[in-house]
Design a protein around this motif. Structure first.
Motif, PDB file in Angstrom:
ATOM      1  N   MET A   1      21.668 -39.842  82.086  1.00  0.00           N
ATOM      2  CA  MET A   1      23.114 -39.940  82.192  1.00  0.00           C
ATOM      3  C   MET A   1      23.742 -39.691  81.044  1.00  0.00           C
ATOM      4  O   MET A   1      23.513 -39.928  79.976  1.00  0.00           O
ATOM      5  CB  MET A   1      23.236 -41.494  82.341  1.00  0.00           C
ATOM      6  CG  MET A   1      24.759 -42.039  82.534  1.00  0.00           C
ATOM      7  SD  MET A   1      24.779 -43.673  83.003  1.00  0.00           S
ATOM      8  CE  MET A   1      26.017 -43.850  83.827  1.00  0.00           C
ATOM      9  N   ILE A   2      24.929 -38.714  81.184  1.00  0.00           N
ATOM     10  CA  ILE A   2      25.763 -38.468  80.082  1.00  0.00           C
ATOM     11  C   ILE A   2      26.966 -39.419  79.847  1.00  0.00           C
ATOM     12  O   ILE A   2      27.563 -40.046  80.739  1.00  0.00           O
ATOM     13  CB  ILE A   2      26.589 -37.153  80.479  1.00  0.00           C
ATOM     14  CG1 ILE A   2      25.817 -35.947  80.679  1.00  0.00           C
ATOM     15  CG2 ILE A   2      27.598 -36.776  79.222  1.00  0.00           C
ATOM     16  CD1 ILE A   2      26.208 -34.570  80.869  1.00  0.00           C
ATOM     17  N   ARG A   3      26.819 -39.750  78.507  1.00  0.00           N
ATOM     18  CA  ARG A   3      27.815 -40.670  77.933  1.00  0.00           C
ATOM     19  C   ARG A   3      28.989 -40.002  77.416  1.00  0.00           C
ATOM     20  O   ARG A   3      29.057 -39.259  76.596  1.00  0.00           O
ATOM     21  CB  ARG A   3      27.405 -41.817  76.734  1.00  0.00           C
ATOM     22  CG  ARG A   3      27.879 -42.414  76.264  1.00  0.00           C
ATOM     23  CD  ARG A   3      27.411 -43.249  75.337  1.00  0.00           C
ATOM     24  NE  ARG A   3      28.243 -44.445  74.656  1.00  0.00           N
ATOM     25  CZ  ARG A   3      28.084 -45.163  73.618  1.00  0.00           C
ATOM     26  NH1 ARG A   3      27.130 -44.690  73.012  1.00  0.00           N
ATOM     27  NH2 ARG A   3      28.889 -45.974  73.136  1.00  0.00           N
ATOM     28  N   LYS A   4      30.349 -40.549  77.842  1.00  0.00           N
ATOM     29  CA  LYS A   4      31.517 -39.862  77.555  1.00  0.00           C
ATOM     30  C   LYS A   4      32.364 -40.684  76.587  1.00  0.00           C
ATOM     31  O   LYS A   4      32.312 -41.816  76.696  1.00  0.00           O
ATOM     32  CB  LYS A   4      32.322 -39.683  78.732  1.00  0.00           C
ATOM     33  CG  LYS A   4      31.495 -38.663  79.654  1.00  0.00           C
ATOM     34  CD  LYS A   4      32.520 -38.501  80.921  1.00  0.00           C
ATOM     35  CE  LYS A   4      31.762 -37.813  82.045  1.00  0.00           C
ATOM     36  NZ  LYS A   4      32.626 -37.642  83.367  1.00  0.00           N
ATOM     37  N   ILE A   5      32.653 -40.136  75.400  1.00  0.00           N
ATOM     38  CA  ILE A   5      33.365 -40.880  74.463  1.00  0.00           C
ATOM     39  C   ILE A   5      34.809 -39.855  74.182  1.00  0.00           C
ATOM     40  O   ILE A   5      34.847 -38.626  73.897  1.00  0.00           O
ATOM     41  CB  ILE A   5      32.725 -40.754  73.185  1.00  0.00           C
ATOM     42  CG1 ILE A   5      31.179 -41.416  73.313  1.00  0.00           C
ATOM     43  CG2 ILE A   5      33.605 -41.355  71.945  1.00  0.00           C
ATOM     44  CD1 ILE A   5      30.394 -41.459  72.186  1.00  0.00           C
ATOM     45  N   ASN A   6      35.936 -40.567  74.396  1.00  0.00           N
ATOM     46  CA  ASN A   6      37.099 -40.345  74.256  1.00  0.00           C
ATOM     47  C   ASN A   6      37.540 -40.297  72.824  1.00  0.00           C
ATOM     48  O   ASN A   6      37.482 -41.225  71.918  1.00  0.00           O
ATOM     49  CB  ASN A   6      38.192 -41.070  75.223  1.00  0.00           C
ATOM     50  CG  ASN A   6      39.579 -40.454  75.147  1.00  0.00           C
ATOM     51  OD1 ASN A   6      40.117 -39.924  74.286  1.00  0.00           O
ATOM     52  ND2 ASN A   6      39.870 -40.079  76.340  1.00  0.00           N
ATOM     53  N   THR A   7      38.213 -39.070  72.462  1.00  0.00           N
ATOM     54  CA  THR A   7      38.497 -38.966  70.867  1.00  0.00           C
ATOM     55  C   THR A   7      39.507 -39.867  70.489  1.00  0.00           C
ATOM     56  O   THR A   7      39.766 -40.349  69.374  1.00  0.00           O
ATOM     57  CB  THR A   7      38.856 -37.424  70.640  1.00  0.00           C
ATOM     58  OG1 THR A   7      39.920 -37.008  71.548  1.00  0.00           O
ATOM     59  CG2 THR A   7      37.831 -36.644  70.751  1.00  0.00           C
ATOM     60  N   LYS A   8      40.492 -40.379  71.245  1.00  0.00           N
ATOM     61  CA  LYS A   8      41.452 -41.282  70.921  1.00  0.00           C
ATOM     62  C   LYS A   8      40.769 -42.559  70.732  1.00  0.00           C
ATOM     63  O   LYS A   8      41.187 -43.158  69.538  1.00  0.00           O
ATOM     64  CB  LYS A   8      42.393 -41.588  72.172  1.00  0.00           C
ATOM     65  CG  LYS A   8      43.645 -42.337  72.062  1.00  0.00           C
ATOM     66  CD  LYS A   8      44.311 -42.609  73.298  1.00  0.00           C
ATOM     67  CE  LYS A   8      45.773 -43.259  73.079  1.00  0.00           C
ATOM     68  NZ  LYS A   8      46.627 -43.261  73.902  1.00  0.00           N
ATOM     69  N   LEU A   9      39.739 -42.811  71.589  1.00  0.00           N
ATOM     70  CA  LEU A   9      39.046 -44.127  70.850  1.00  0.00           C
ATOM     71  C   LEU A   9      38.372 -44.140  69.632  1.00  0.00           C
ATOM     72  O   LEU A   9      38.482 -44.783  68.720  1.00  0.00           O
ATOM     73  CB  LEU A   9      38.026 -44.470  72.137  1.00  0.00           C
ATOM     74  CG  LEU A   9      37.162 -45.847  71.831  1.00  0.00           C
ATOM     75  CD1 LEU A   9      37.962 -47.176  71.659  1.00  0.00           C
ATOM     76  CD2 LEU A   9      36.042 -45.899  72.672  1.00  0.00           C
ATOM     77  N   LEU A  10      37.837 -42.844  69.448  1.00  0.00           N
ATOM     78  CA  LEU A  10      37.102 -42.591  68.204  1.00  0.00           C
ATOM     79  C   LEU A  10      38.297 -42.463  66.994  1.00  0.00           C
ATOM     80  O   LEU A  10      37.984 -43.159  65.834  1.00  0.00           O
ATOM     81  CB  LEU A  10      36.539 -41.204  68.476  1.00  0.00           C
ATOM     82  CG  LEU A  10      35.384 -40.720  67.076  1.00  0.00           C
ATOM     83  CD1 LEU A  10      34.423 -41.702  66.905  1.00  0.00           C
ATOM     84  CD2 LEU A  10      35.148 -39.430  67.323  1.00  0.00           C
ATOM     85  N   LYS A  11      39.131 -41.968  67.341  1.00  0.00           N
ATOM     86  CA  LYS A  11      40.172 -41.799  66.191  1.00  0.00           C
ATOM     87  C   LYS A  11      40.796 -43.124  65.804  1.00  0.00           C
ATOM     88  O   LYS A  11      40.855 -43.708  64.705  1.00  0.00           O
ATOM     89  CB  LYS A  11      41.584 -41.041  66.602  1.00  0.00           C
ATOM     90  CG  LYS A  11      42.705 -41.235  65.676  1.00  0.00           C
ATOM     91  CD  LYS A  11      43.959 -40.399  66.299  1.00  0.00           C
ATOM     92  CE  LYS A  11      45.005 -40.455  65.342  1.00  0.00           C
ATOM     93  NZ  LYS A  11      46.181 -40.816  66.076  1.00  0.00           N
TER      94      LYS A  11
END
Length: 94
Positions: A1-11
């Motif tokens: 399963m691929i986990r998606k991480i949004n760069t806005k959340l990361l920032k």
């Protein structure tokens, strides 16, 4: 399963961590300063320790830097194969 991480959340997460690192004195450091204050016998040294603790308190309450020379941010990222970054370029997000 691929986990998606949004760069806005990361920032946003990195931003909050940087602000906290620059405005909130670590508990172990604050404890060490308080212990030093209790043990110190010289007035000038006690005054300086009190000022350091007061500055840390002001920085935390007013969200300003504890010190103007707080260093630079170094981010080390380790991602597994099943992680997909969504949004901007990862370096720009950081």
């Amino acid at each position: 399963m691929i986990r998606k991480i949004n760069t806005k959340l990361l920032k946003n997460t990195i931003s909050k961590m940087c602000i906290e690192a620059n405005t909130v004195l670590r508990k172990d450091i604050e404890k060490a300063l308080r212990c030093a204050l209790e043990k110190e016998t010289k007035k000038n040294a006690k005054d300086i320790l009190k000022i350091l603790l007061e500055n840390a308190n002001i920085a935390k309450n007013e969200k300003i830097a504890i010190c103007q020379d707080t260093g630079i941010v170094v981010c080390a990222i380790r991602m597994g194969q099943d992680v997909k970054i969504i949004g901007w370029d990862l370096n720009k997000a950081i």
